[in-house]
Design a protein around this motif. Structure first.
Motif, PDB file in Angstrom:
ATOM      1  N   PHE A 103      -0.531 -17.548 -11.965  1.00 41.41           N
ATOM      2  CA  PHE A 103      -0.178 -16.127 -11.840  1.00 41.41           C
ATOM      3  C   PHE A 103      -0.916 -15.625 -10.609  1.00 41.41           C
ATOM      4  O   PHE A 103      -2.129 -15.452 -10.639  1.00 41.41           O
ATOM      5  N   GLU A 104      -0.182 -15.424  -9.524  1.00 40.56           N
ATOM      6  CA  GLU A 104      -0.802 -15.105  -8.249  1.00 40.56           C
ATOM      7  C   GLU A 104      -0.990 -13.604  -8.057  1.00 40.56           C
ATOM      8  O   GLU A 104      -0.345 -12.779  -8.705  1.00 40.56           O
ATOM      9  N   ARG A 105      -1.894 -13.257  -7.153  1.00 40.08           N
ATOM     10  CA  ARG A 105      -2.120 -11.854  -6.814  1.00 40.08           C
ATOM     11  C   ARG A 105      -0.840 -11.231  -6.248  1.00 40.08           C
ATOM     12  O   ARG A 105      -0.120 -11.857  -5.488  1.00 40.08           O
ATOM     13  N   GLY A 106      -0.566 -10.004  -6.648  1.00 38.26           N
ATOM     14  CA  GLY A 106       0.602  -9.312  -6.140  1.00 38.26           C
ATOM     15  C   GLY A 106       1.875  -9.596  -6.908  1.00 38.26           C
ATOM     16  O   GLY A 106       2.938  -9.055  -6.573  1.00 38.26           O
ATOM     17  N   GLN A 107       1.796 -10.410  -7.942  1.00 39.53           N
ATOM     18  CA  GLN A 107       2.969 -10.728  -8.741  1.00 39.53           C
ATOM     19  C   GLN A 107       3.018  -9.871 -10.009  1.00 39.53           C
ATOM     20  O   GLN A 107       2.015  -9.292 -10.423  1.00 39.53           O
ATOM     21  N   THR A 108       4.211  -9.818 -10.611  1.00 41.94           N
ATOM     22  CA  THR A 108       4.380  -9.202 -11.922  1.00 41.94           C
ATOM     23  C   THR A 108       4.863 -10.266 -12.893  1.00 41.94           C
ATOM     24  O   THR A 108       5.762 -11.043 -12.584  1.00 41.94           O
ATOM     25  N   LEU A 109       4.228 -10.310 -14.054  1.00 44.36           N
ATOM     26  CA  LEU A 109       4.525 -11.311 -15.070  1.00 44.36           C
ATOM     27  C   LEU A 109       4.857 -10.586 -16.369  1.00 44.36           C
ATOM     28  O   LEU A 109       4.220  -9.589 -16.713  1.00 44.36           O
ATOM     29  N   THR A 110       5.852 -11.079 -17.095  1.00 40.23           N
ATOM     30  CA  THR A 110       6.162 -10.537 -18.412  1.00 40.23           C
ATOM     31  C   THR A 110       5.783 -11.557 -19.474  1.00 40.23           C
ATOM     32  O   THR A 110       6.255 -12.698 -19.453  1.00 40.23           O
ATOM     33  N   LEU A 111       4.908 -11.150 -20.376  1.00 40.44           N
ATOM     34  CA  LEU A 111       4.520 -11.977 -21.516  1.00 40.44           C
ATOM     35  C   LEU A 111       4.895 -11.220 -22.780  1.00 40.44           C
ATOM     36  O   LEU A 111       4.350 -10.144 -23.049  1.00 40.44           O
ATOM     37  N   GLY A 112       5.855 -11.766 -23.528  1.00 39.42           N
ATOM     38  CA  GLY A 112       6.341 -11.049 -24.694  1.00 39.42           C
ATOM     39  C   GLY A 112       6.949  -9.732 -24.268  1.00 39.42           C
ATOM     40  O   GLY A 112       7.842  -9.685 -23.418  1.00 39.42           O
ATOM     41  N   ASP A 113       6.415  -8.637 -24.826  1.00 43.69           N
ATOM     42  CA  ASP A 113       6.927  -7.312 -24.476  1.00 43.69           C
ATOM     43  C   ASP A 113       5.957  -6.515 -23.607  1.00 43.69           C
ATOM     44  O   ASP A 113       6.007  -5.286 -23.562  1.00 43.69           O
ATOM     45  N   ILE A 114       5.073  -7.219 -22.892  1.00 39.92           N
ATOM     46  CA  ILE A 114       4.126  -6.570 -21.977  1.00 39.92           C
ATOM     47  C   ILE A 114       4.409  -7.034 -20.549  1.00 39.92           C
ATOM     48  O   ILE A 114       4.484  -8.240 -20.286  1.00 39.92           O
ATOM     49  N   ASP A 115       4.575  -6.083 -19.637  1.00 38.89           N
ATOM     50  CA  ASP A 115       4.679  -6.398 -18.210  1.00 38.89           C
ATOM     51  C   ASP A 115       3.294  -6.278 -17.595  1.00 38.89           C
ATOM     52  O   ASP A 115       2.575  -5.288 -17.839  1.00 38.89           O
ATOM     53  N   ILE A 116       2.917  -7.260 -16.782  1.00 37.25           N
ATOM     54  CA  ILE A 116       1.572  -7.319 -16.206  1.00 37.25           C
ATOM     55  C   ILE A 116       1.679  -7.389 -14.694  1.00 37.25           C
ATOM     56  O   ILE A 116       2.331  -8.275 -14.146  1.00 37.25           O
ATOM     57  N   GLU A 117       1.029  -6.446 -14.025  1.00 38.28           N
ATOM     58  CA  GLU A 117       0.969  -6.424 -12.564  1.00 38.28           C
ATOM     59  C   GLU A 117      -0.416  -6.906 -12.137  1.00 38.28           C
ATOM     60  O   GLU A 117      -1.425  -6.396 -12.622  1.00 38.28           O
ATOM     61  N   SER A 118      -0.477  -7.878 -11.249  1.00 41.19           N
ATOM     62  CA  SER A 118      -1.758  -8.354 -10.745  1.00 41.19           C
ATOM     63  C   SER A 118      -1.977  -7.808  -9.333  1.00 41.19           C
ATOM     64  O   SER A 118      -1.023  -7.598  -8.587  1.00 41.19           O
ATOM     65  N   ALA A 130      -7.232  -8.245 -10.546  1.00 39.58           N
ATOM     66  CA  ALA A 130      -7.292  -7.433 -11.761  1.00 39.58           C
ATOM     67  C   ALA A 130      -5.857  -7.111 -12.156  1.00 39.58           C
ATOM     68  O   ALA A 130      -4.918  -7.524 -11.479  1.00 39.58           O
ATOM     69  N   PHE A 131      -5.688  -6.362 -13.248  1.00 36.81           N
ATOM     70  CA  PHE A 131      -4.359  -6.221 -13.827  1.00 36.81           C
ATOM     71  C   PHE A 131      -4.065  -4.796 -14.294  1.00 36.81           C
ATOM     72  O   PHE A 131      -4.961  -4.048 -14.692  1.00 36.81           O
ATOM     73  N   CYS A 132      -2.775  -4.471 -14.276  1.00 36.44           N
ATOM     74  CA  CYS A 132      -2.234  -3.287 -14.943  1.00 36.44           C
ATOM     75  C   CYS A 132      -1.242  -3.774 -15.990  1.00 36.44           C
ATOM     76  O   CYS A 132      -0.470  -4.701 -15.738  1.00 36.44           O
ATOM     77  N   PHE A 133      -1.244  -3.138 -17.156  1.00 39.57           N
ATOM     78  CA  PHE A 133      -0.392  -3.541 -18.272  1.00 39.57           C
ATOM     79  C   PHE A 133       0.566  -2.401 -18.614  1.00 39.57           C
ATOM     80  O   PHE A 133       0.142  -1.248 -18.739  1.00 39.57           O
ATOM     81  N   TYR A 134       1.853  -2.751 -18.798  1.00 39.96           N
ATOM     82  CA  TYR A 134       2.886  -1.757 -19.059  1.00 39.96           C
ATOM     83  C   TYR A 134       3.624  -2.106 -20.358  1.00 39.96           C
ATOM     84  O   TYR A 134       4.024  -3.248 -20.561  1.00 39.96           O
ATOM     85  N   HIS A 135       3.803  -1.084 -21.193  1.00 39.80           N
ATOM     86  CA  HIS A 135       4.553  -1.286 -22.443  1.00 39.80           C
ATOM     87  C   HIS A 135       4.969   0.069 -22.982  1.00 39.80           C
ATOM     88  O   HIS A 135       4.138   0.986 -23.091  1.00 39.80           O
TER      89      HIS A 135
END
Length: 264
Positions: A103-118, A130-135
């Motif tokens: 999971f690289e810097r500047g990417q967005t990853l979706t795990l389950g029902d959470i979107d994660i911005e690095s 570091a990360f931001c979490f969206y749900h």
């Protein structure tokens, strides 16, 4: 659709943040022993065996101490960027290849029902992030282990209902401490840690009308105090017109016990 979270532990002795929805359970960093992490999970009525993933910010010991044990014991998928993985392979013992994800810097990853911005941060590790979490229309963001807060990072963090934000040290306490000068210089540098004053000044530019809670995190046990960090940040925010105690509340974190498991 609620996003729950608990800062399991935060400070120079170890860091871990738990985030969950009804479908997904995540851990950010595993900087305490496997045994201690299990104890902290139990205190909030959770269990590490239920985790869907561990996200790693960087390779320093206070963020990865229990990672190898936790990953092997419960077969948890682990996410880190390529440069950090190179260091983790040397520090954490063998982790099964099927559990290792990039999971690289500047990417967005979706795990389950959470979107994660690095996003990248300024710290003396190989490629810290570091990360931001969206749900469910809510945003929880974390920012610790950074020597300074760039305009880009301030922009990334704006719009968060919850911020887990570094207030590492009081500058005068650090300067008067028994730390060797090279350690003091590192902490005070642009790849070190945020002081209480720098934290307050940055937060004054990050907090928006939707911000509800700020957790002051990664406090030095030698060069800071909870009351001092909170008072310093609060004074700066009030001077800048931020409605602290009304719209926005400040919260402590602890090196050895979790904050309450609450919803955004």
């Amino acid at each position: 659709m609620t996003l729950h979270y608990s800062v399991l532990a935060s400070g120079s002795t170890g860091n871990a943040i738990f985030i969950k929805t009804e479908q997904t359970r995540l851990l950010v960093d595993a900087g305490l022993s496997g045994k201690k992490l299990e104890q902290l999970f139990a205190e909030i009525g959770e269990h590490p065996g239920q985790l869907d993933a561990v996200l790693i910010t960087h390779e320093h010991a206070d963020h990865i101490k229990g990672l190898g044990v936790l990953a092997r014991r419960y077969k948890i998928p682990v996410y880190a960027n390529a440069k950090t993985w190179f260091e983790l392979d040397k520090l954490c013992g063998k982790i099964d290849g099927e559990q290792k994800f990039h999971f690289e810097r500047g990417q967005t990853l979706t795990l389950g029902d959470i979107d994660i911005e690095s996003y990248g941060i300024s710290h003396d590790a190989v490629e810290p992030m570091a990360f931001c979490f969206y749900h469910g229309g809510k945003k929880l963001s974390m920012a610790t282990d950074l020597g300074y807060v760039s305009e880009k990072i301030k922009g990334i963090l704006r719009g968060s209902q919850v911020l887990i934000f570094e207030a590492n040290h009081d500058v005068q306490m650090l300067r008067m401490s028994r730390y060797p000068w090279n350690i003091k210089r590192r902490i005070l540098s642009d790849v070190g840690h945020l002081s209480n004053e720098a934290s307050g000044e940055a937060l004054a530019e990050i907090i928006t009308d939707c911000t509800q809670k700020v957790y002051l995190a990664h406090l030095s046990q030698d060069n800071n105090m909870q009351d001092l960090a909170r008072m310093t940040v609060e004074q700066i925010l009030k001077a800048e017109g931020v409605p602290v105690g009304q719209q926005v509340t400040l919260h402590d974190t602890y090196p050895d016990r979790p904050t309450r498991l609450v919803a955004v």
